[in-house]
Design a protein around this motif. Structure first.
Motif, PDB file in Angstrom:
ATOM      1  N   PRO A 189       3.422   2.411  10.677  1.00 33.63           N
ATOM      2  CA  PRO A 189       3.105   3.599   9.858  1.00 33.63           C
ATOM      3  C   PRO A 189       3.352   3.377   8.370  1.00 33.63           C
ATOM      4  O   PRO A 189       2.624   3.918   7.530  1.00 33.63           O
ATOM      5  N   THR A 190       4.362   2.574   8.031  1.00 34.15           N
ATOM      6  CA  THR A 190       4.638   2.318   6.620  1.00 34.15           C
ATOM      7  C   THR A 190       3.502   1.524   5.983  1.00 34.15           C
ATOM      8  O   THR A 190       3.058   1.831   4.865  1.00 34.15           O
ATOM      9  N   LEU A 191       3.018   0.499   6.672  1.00 32.07           N
ATOM     10  CA  LEU A 191       1.920  -0.295   6.130  1.00 32.07           C
ATOM     11  C   LEU A 191       0.631   0.526   6.050  1.00 32.07           C
ATOM     12  O   LEU A 191      -0.174   0.331   5.136  1.00 32.07           O
ATOM     13  N   ASN A 192       0.437   1.438   6.989  1.00 28.32           N
ATOM     14  CA  ASN A 192      -0.711   2.342   6.885  1.00 28.32           C
ATOM     15  C   ASN A 192      -0.584   3.236   5.652  1.00 28.32           C
ATOM     16  O   ASN A 192      -1.564   3.516   4.966  1.00 28.32           O
ATOM     17  N   GLY A 193       0.653   3.678   5.371  1.00 31.33           N
ATOM     18  CA  GLY A 193       0.883   4.446   4.156  1.00 31.33           C
ATOM     19  C   GLY A 193       0.633   3.624   2.904  1.00 31.33           C
ATOM     20  O   GLY A 193       0.086   4.130   1.920  1.00 31.33           O
ATOM     21  N   VAL A 194       1.035   2.351   2.942  1.00 35.50           N
ATOM     22  CA  VAL A 194       0.773   1.462   1.813  1.00 35.50           C
ATOM     23  C   VAL A 194      -0.727   1.268   1.621  1.00 35.50           C
ATOM     24  O   VAL A 194      -1.214   1.236   0.477  1.00 35.50           O
ATOM     25  N   ARG A 195      -1.461   1.165   2.726  1.00 30.69           N
ATOM     26  CA  ARG A 195      -2.919   1.020   2.627  1.00 30.69           C
ATOM     27  C   ARG A 195      -3.539   2.232   1.944  1.00 30.69           C
ATOM     28  O   ARG A 195      -4.382   2.097   1.052  1.00 30.69           O
ATOM     29  N   LEU A 196      -3.108   3.427   2.352  1.00 27.06           N
ATOM     30  CA  LEU A 196      -3.601   4.640   1.691  1.00 27.06           C
ATOM     31  C   LEU A 196      -3.126   4.708   0.247  1.00 27.06           C
ATOM     32  O   LEU A 196      -3.874   5.105  -0.655  1.00 27.06           O
ATOM     33  N   GLY A 197      -1.863   4.313   0.026  1.00 28.43           N
ATOM     34  CA  GLY A 197      -1.326   4.328  -1.330  1.00 28.43           C
ATOM     35  C   GLY A 197      -2.060   3.379  -2.254  1.00 28.43           C
ATOM     36  O   GLY A 197      -2.282   3.684  -3.430  1.00 28.43           O
ATOM     37  N   LEU A 198      -2.450   2.221  -1.727  1.00 31.27           N
ATOM     38  CA  LEU A 198      -3.204   1.273  -2.533  1.00 31.27           C
ATOM     39  C   LEU A 198      -4.538   1.866  -2.972  1.00 31.27           C
ATOM     40  O   LEU A 198      -4.952   1.710  -4.126  1.00 31.27           O
ATOM     41  N   GLY A 199      -5.187   2.582  -2.055  1.00 34.62           N
ATOM     42  CA  GLY A 199      -6.471   3.189  -2.399  1.00 34.62           C
ATOM     43  C   GLY A 199      -6.352   4.229  -3.491  1.00 34.62           C
ATOM     44  O   GLY A 199      -7.102   4.199  -4.470  1.00 34.62           O
ATOM     45  N   VAL A 200      -5.388   5.142  -3.345  1.00 35.62           N
ATOM     46  CA  VAL A 200      -5.262   6.200  -4.352  1.00 35.62           C
ATOM     47  C   VAL A 200      -4.675   5.658  -5.659  1.00 35.62           C
ATOM     48  O   VAL A 200      -4.979   6.179  -6.745  1.00 35.62           O
ATOM     49  N   ALA A 201      -3.845   4.606  -5.576  1.00 35.62           N
ATOM     50  CA  ALA A 201      -3.336   3.992  -6.808  1.00 35.62           C
ATOM     51  C   ALA A 201      -4.476   3.345  -7.583  1.00 35.62           C
ATOM     52  O   ALA A 201      -4.518   3.419  -8.821  1.00 35.62           O
ATOM     53  N   THR A 202      -5.401   2.713  -6.867  1.00 31.92           N
ATOM     54  CA  THR A 202      -6.562   2.113  -7.521  1.00 31.92           C
ATOM     55  C   THR A 202      -7.416   3.186  -8.188  1.00 31.92           C
ATOM     56  O   THR A 202      -7.850   3.031  -9.337  1.00 31.92           O
ATOM     57  N   ILE A 203      -7.646   4.287  -7.469  1.00 32.35           N
ATOM     58  CA  ILE A 203      -8.440   5.374  -8.035  1.00 32.35           C
ATOM     59  C   ILE A 203      -7.764   5.951  -9.276  1.00 32.35           C
ATOM     60  O   ILE A 203      -8.404   6.165 -10.314  1.00 32.35           O
ATOM     61  N   ILE A 238     -20.039  -2.388  -7.986  1.00 32.74           N
ATOM     62  CA  ILE A 238     -20.141  -3.216  -6.782  1.00 32.74           C
ATOM     63  C   ILE A 238     -18.940  -4.152  -6.672  1.00 32.74           C
ATOM     64  O   ILE A 238     -18.353  -4.331  -5.590  1.00 32.74           O
ATOM     65  N   ILE A 239     -18.544  -4.748  -7.782  1.00 28.42           N
ATOM     66  CA  ILE A 239     -17.393  -5.653  -7.768  1.00 28.42           C
ATOM     67  C   ILE A 239     -16.123  -4.893  -7.397  1.00 28.42           C
ATOM     68  O   ILE A 239     -15.316  -5.357  -6.570  1.00 28.42           O
ATOM     69  N   ILE A 240     -15.910  -3.725  -7.996  1.00 28.61           N
ATOM     70  CA  ILE A 240     -14.723  -2.928  -7.697  1.00 28.61           C
ATOM     71  C   ILE A 240     -14.717  -2.519  -6.224  1.00 28.61           C
ATOM     72  O   ILE A 240     -13.682  -2.582  -5.548  1.00 28.61           O
ATOM     73  N   PHE A 241     -15.875  -2.115  -5.720  1.00 30.43           N
ATOM     74  CA  PHE A 241     -15.976  -1.742  -4.311  1.00 30.43           C
ATOM     75  C   PHE A 241     -15.635  -2.924  -3.406  1.00 30.43           C
ATOM     76  O   PHE A 241     -14.894  -2.782  -2.431  1.00 30.43           O
ATOM     77  N   GLY A 242     -16.170  -4.103  -3.747  1.00 30.76           N
ATOM     78  CA  GLY A 242     -15.889  -5.284  -2.941  1.00 30.76           C
ATOM     79  C   GLY A 242     -14.418  -5.661  -2.951  1.00 30.76           C
ATOM     80  O   GLY A 242     -13.841  -6.010  -1.906  1.00 30.76           O
ATOM     81  N   LEU A 243     -13.785  -5.585  -4.115  1.00 26.85           N
ATOM     82  CA  LEU A 243     -12.358  -5.892  -4.204  1.00 26.85           C
ATOM     83  C   LEU A 243     -11.530  -4.885  -3.409  1.00 26.85           C
ATOM     84  O   LEU A 243     -10.563  -5.257  -2.733  1.00 26.85           O
ATOM     85  N   ALA A 244     -11.897  -3.601  -3.488  1.00 27.87           N
ATOM     86  CA  ALA A 244     -11.169  -2.574  -2.743  1.00 27.87           C
ATOM     87  C   ALA A 244     -11.290  -2.789  -1.243  1.00 27.87           C
ATOM     88  O   ALA A 244     -10.301  -2.651  -0.500  1.00 27.87           O
ATOM     89  N   VAL A 245     -12.478  -3.149  -0.779  1.00 25.08           N
ATOM     90  CA  VAL A 245     -12.680  -3.410   0.648  1.00 25.08           C
ATOM     91  C   VAL A 245     -11.844  -4.607   1.096  1.00 25.08           C
ATOM     92  O   VAL A 245     -11.212  -4.583   2.161  1.00 25.08           O
TER      93      VAL A 245
END
Length: 259
Positions: A189-203, A238-245
């Motif tokens: 669950p912590t790593l799942n939270g980090v995954r979500l956190g990475l997305g919103v931190a990037t945004i 496109i580059i940002i999307f690819g890096l995020a994925v």
């Protein structure tokens, strides 16, 4: 004795699974519709550039040394923001998950503030940390704090109580309990939270760069928009999307259960 054929895929003799074929068909359809809309002239010229123009702009962007300097700036801001916000969120989540009193007192605030668009706090970040990278790092940290804290708190409640009692029976210190019991028990669950956190931190970081900055990928995107360089802007997206994925796939792989 006749040899036994083993089916290694979803269907013997099939190179691509139905799911993969459907994904390819969706991508191909989107590209065809984009090219048709570009050639139709229904929208203002260059608002929807051709795929050839975007591909050319993509190649020019990847060959430009300035792109990599701005990529390094954005990457540094996101990583540091994730480290600060994620670290604080992890500590907060462990405290909330370990104490019913703290959870009842403070966790509702996290649920109320979590969905709030963090970009509204950007003027405050500018006043506190200036117009440089500090305000962007603060935006990334604030954005990722909430999903990490809530995921860590939920993960703490999923730990087997027997493991906690065993650690306490051996009179483990707080640091030992965190490193030997809590973190291994709440890993997924912590790593799942980090995954979500990475997305919103990037945004949050990219939005902050588009508002007030002279460097970073967000700055490049808004710069191309202001110059009406639509192929260049789409190439950056496109580059940002690819890096995020790619980053999301990496964290998701780390979050898989250990075997």
């Amino acid at each position: 004795m006749a040899a036994i054929d083993h089916v290694t895929g979803p269907r013997a003799g099939s190179l691509l699974s139905p799911v993969t074929m459907l994904r390819i068909a969706i991508i191909a359809t989107v590209l065809l519709l984009w090219e048709a809309l570009s050639a139709s002239g229904l929208l203002y010229r260059d608002v929807v550039p051709s795929l050839l123009a975007i591909t050319r702009a993509l190649a020019l962007t990847l060959a430009d040394a300035a792109f990599y300097r701005n990529l390094a700036v954005t990457g540094f801001e996101i990583i540091l923001g994730l480290a600060v916000g994620g670290g604080l969120g992890l500590a907060c989540g462990i405290a909330l998950g370990a104490s019913r009193f703290l959870s009842r007192a403070f966790e509702p605030y996290l649920y109320y503030l979590g969905p709030t668009p963090k970009i509204i706090f950007f003027p405050v970040m500018i006043m506190m940390f200036g117009v440089g990278p500090g305000s962007k790092i603060a935006m990334g940290a604030l954005s990722c704090f909430f999903p990490v804290a809530l995921s860590a708190a939920a993960g703490m409640r999923q730990i087997n109580p027997v493991l906690i009692r065993v650690g306490q029976s051996f009179r483990a210190s707080t640091l030992q309990m965190v490193t030997k019991v809590y973190l291994p028990g709440m890993r997924e669950p912590t790593l799942n939270g980090v995954r979500l956190g990475l997305g919103v931190a990037t945004i949050g970081t990219l939005l902050a760069e588009t508002k007030l900055s002279n460097q970073g990928l967000g700055f490049l995107v808004i710069q191309n928009y202001q110059r009406f360089d639509m192929p260049g802007m789409y190439a950056l997206l496109i580059i940002i999307f690819g890096l995020a994925v790619a980053l999301n796939a990496l964290v998701s792989r780390l979050a898989r259960p250990l075997r």
